[in-house]
Design a protein around this motif. Structure first.
Motif, PDB file in Angstrom:
ATOM      1  N   GLY A 129       4.686  -6.064  -3.538  1.00  0.00           N
ATOM      2  CA  GLY A 129       3.411  -5.678  -2.947  1.00  0.00           C
ATOM      3  C   GLY A 129       3.389  -5.827  -1.441  1.00  0.00           C
ATOM      4  O   GLY A 129       2.970  -4.918  -0.710  1.00  0.00           O
ATOM      5  N   LEU A 130       3.870  -6.972  -0.963  1.00  0.00           N
ATOM      6  CA  LEU A 130       3.864  -7.201   0.476  1.00  0.00           C
ATOM      7  C   LEU A 130       4.874  -6.303   1.180  1.00  0.00           C
ATOM      8  O   LEU A 130       4.601  -5.786   2.272  1.00  0.00           O
ATOM      9  N   GLY A 131       6.047  -6.096   0.563  1.00  0.00           N
ATOM     10  CA  GLY A 131       7.059  -5.228   1.173  1.00  0.00           C
ATOM     11  C   GLY A 131       6.545  -3.809   1.318  1.00  0.00           C
ATOM     12  O   GLY A 131       6.706  -3.172   2.367  1.00  0.00           O
ATOM     13  N   GLY A 132       5.919  -3.285   0.257  1.00  0.00           N
ATOM     14  CA  GLY A 132       5.355  -1.945   0.336  1.00  0.00           C
ATOM     15  C   GLY A 132       4.242  -1.848   1.361  1.00  0.00           C
ATOM     16  O   GLY A 132       4.116  -0.846   2.072  1.00  0.00           O
ATOM     17  N   SER A 133       3.433  -2.912   1.455  1.00  0.00           N
ATOM     18  CA  SER A 133       2.347  -2.926   2.437  1.00  0.00           C
ATOM     19  C   SER A 133       2.888  -2.939   3.868  1.00  0.00           C
ATOM     20  O   SER A 133       2.390  -2.213   4.739  1.00  0.00           O
ATOM     21  N   TYR A 134       3.918  -3.768   4.102  1.00  0.00           N
ATOM     22  CA  TYR A 134       4.526  -3.806   5.439  1.00  0.00           C
ATOM     23  C   TYR A 134       5.076  -2.424   5.823  1.00  0.00           C
ATOM     24  O   TYR A 134       4.861  -1.944   6.939  1.00  0.00           O
ATOM     25  N   LEU A 135       5.792  -1.819   4.883  1.00  0.00           N
ATOM     26  CA  LEU A 135       6.423  -0.533   5.173  1.00  0.00           C
ATOM     27  C   LEU A 135       5.367   0.554   5.409  1.00  0.00           C
ATOM     28  O   LEU A 135       5.519   1.389   6.310  1.00  0.00           O
TER      29      LEU A 135
END
Length: 374
Positions: A129-135
């Motif tokens: 979730g956080l990785g997708g949000s950062y990207l």
């Protein structure tokens, strides 16, 4: 009072005679407080991203450079084969796949619109979730930069109209995760010391037989329980003080904004409630193994349902009710409110009343359940 004084002298002599117990009480919590905030960090970094670039244009290379330079992502590989990228995800070598389509740069220049594809390995839900949000955030920033560049290139005299959003982060302006976690971890360590050490106290005397000598004396039950509670209350205050001033303030630089005396007032009441819980467990348990098992069961619930890791607001309704019956929940809230927000008594007076209720119920229960019989 004279009887209580003799009991306190006895308890302190027993505590300080045990050379194993002292490092467990003082040294271990300080080491944990020093290390845990560095490890328990929800800021995800080093996310492995595999880039499938079908365009290989200037824009695509600029986008990849922006992603890698953010500090959150590591480039696993750069290729034009989605099948190969998916195999890296299956081997757990990549967390994200970014697929850049053909004509990426041309479509942006011509139509101002272009889609990219992101595939996320969601086995670790938090990281996904956080990785997708950062990207997604980086892609939006890249898109904004491209729009500004294209608009200016078509009409250099025409200023681009846009809305500027300015964020102001209160109480933790740099979003430092350690600032948020250290006060809460200190509460957990004090809780573990109070619950475990106090729960083993009466049980140990049951096992070695010294409680029989106490039971045949005319010492009243409440005096005996006070004699067991006060030494660990003083130790709990001492452990908190060392962790608060030496580690939290001295090492991590977390300077409390609120009134320290108010914080210590709540700590004093919290320790009374917590030690009452430990004494209650010890009155039911017959040996130290039973006491440790029961204390561990409840302490784990206290920790997981306290809002330390998961916000209480995001819990299901039944879990919220358990959290409301958890004394650790209220002390963590008070720690963060006083230390980080500078809250005063009027902001936490309900927390005082609730903790007073915990202290009265648990200690009266412990006194009532203690039997001076073999």
């Amino acid at each position: 009072m004279r009887t209580l004084r003799f009991l306190l002298v006895k308890e302190f002599k027993q505590i300080f005679r045990n050379r194993t117990l002292l490092p467990m009480i003082f040294l271990m919590p300080l080491i944990q407080l020093l290390i845990l905030p560095l490890a328990a960090d929800y800021e995800i970094k080093n996310i492995n991203v595999y880039v499938v670039d079908h365009d290989k244009s200037t824009f695509s290379r600029d986008l990849i450079s922006m992603i890698i330079s953010s500090g959150y992502f590591k480039l696993v590989d750069y290729d034009s084969s989605y099948k190969r990228a998916l195999s890296e995800v299956e081997r757990n070598k990549a967390d994200l796949i970014l697929e850049i389509p053909n004509d990426f740069e041309r479509n942006l220049n011509r139509d101002r619109v272009q889609k990219v594809f992101i595939a996320i390995n969601a086995i670790n839900g938090t990281k996904a979730g956080l990785g997708g949000s950062y990207l997604s955030t980086i892609l939006k920033e890249f898109n904004k930069n491209i729009v500004m560049e294209l608009d200016h290139s078509f009409d250099g005299k025409k200023a681009l109209k846009r809305i500027d959003v300015v964020n102001s982060n209160w109480f933790n302006p740099y979003l430092d995760y350690k600032t948020f976690m250290v006060p809460a971890i200190l509460v957990i360590l004090v809780t573990m010391i109070g619950a475990y050490m106090c729960s083993l106290n009466i049980v140990k005397e049951k096992e070695i037989g010294t409680i029989e000598q106490i039971n045949v004396t005319p010492i009243k039950k409440h005096v005996y329980v006070l004699g067991k509670l006060i030494p660990f209350w003083i130790i709990g205050m001492g452990v908190f003080s060392i962790g608060f001033f030496v580690i939290s303030w001295g090492v991590y630089g977390i300077v409390p904004i609120g009134n320290i005396l108010l914080l210590y007032g709540y700590l004093a009441l919290y320790l009374v409630a917590l030690l009452g819980f430990g004494l209650l467990v010890s009155t039911y348990a017959e040996n130290q193994q039973q006491a440790m098992s029961v204390a561990f069961f409840f302490v784990m619930i206290f920790i997981l349902m306290s809002g330390l890791f998961t916000p209480i607001e995001s819990m299901p309704e039944w879990a919220k009710w358990i959290a409301k019956g958890n004394p650790v929940t209220y002390f963590i809230e008070v720690m963060r409110m006083v230390v980080l927000k500078g809250s005063g008594y009027r902001h936490i007076q309900n927390h005082f009343l609730i903790m007073m209720g915990f202290a009265v119920v648990l200690n009266f229960w412990a006194i009532a359940n203690y039997r001076k019989t073999s």
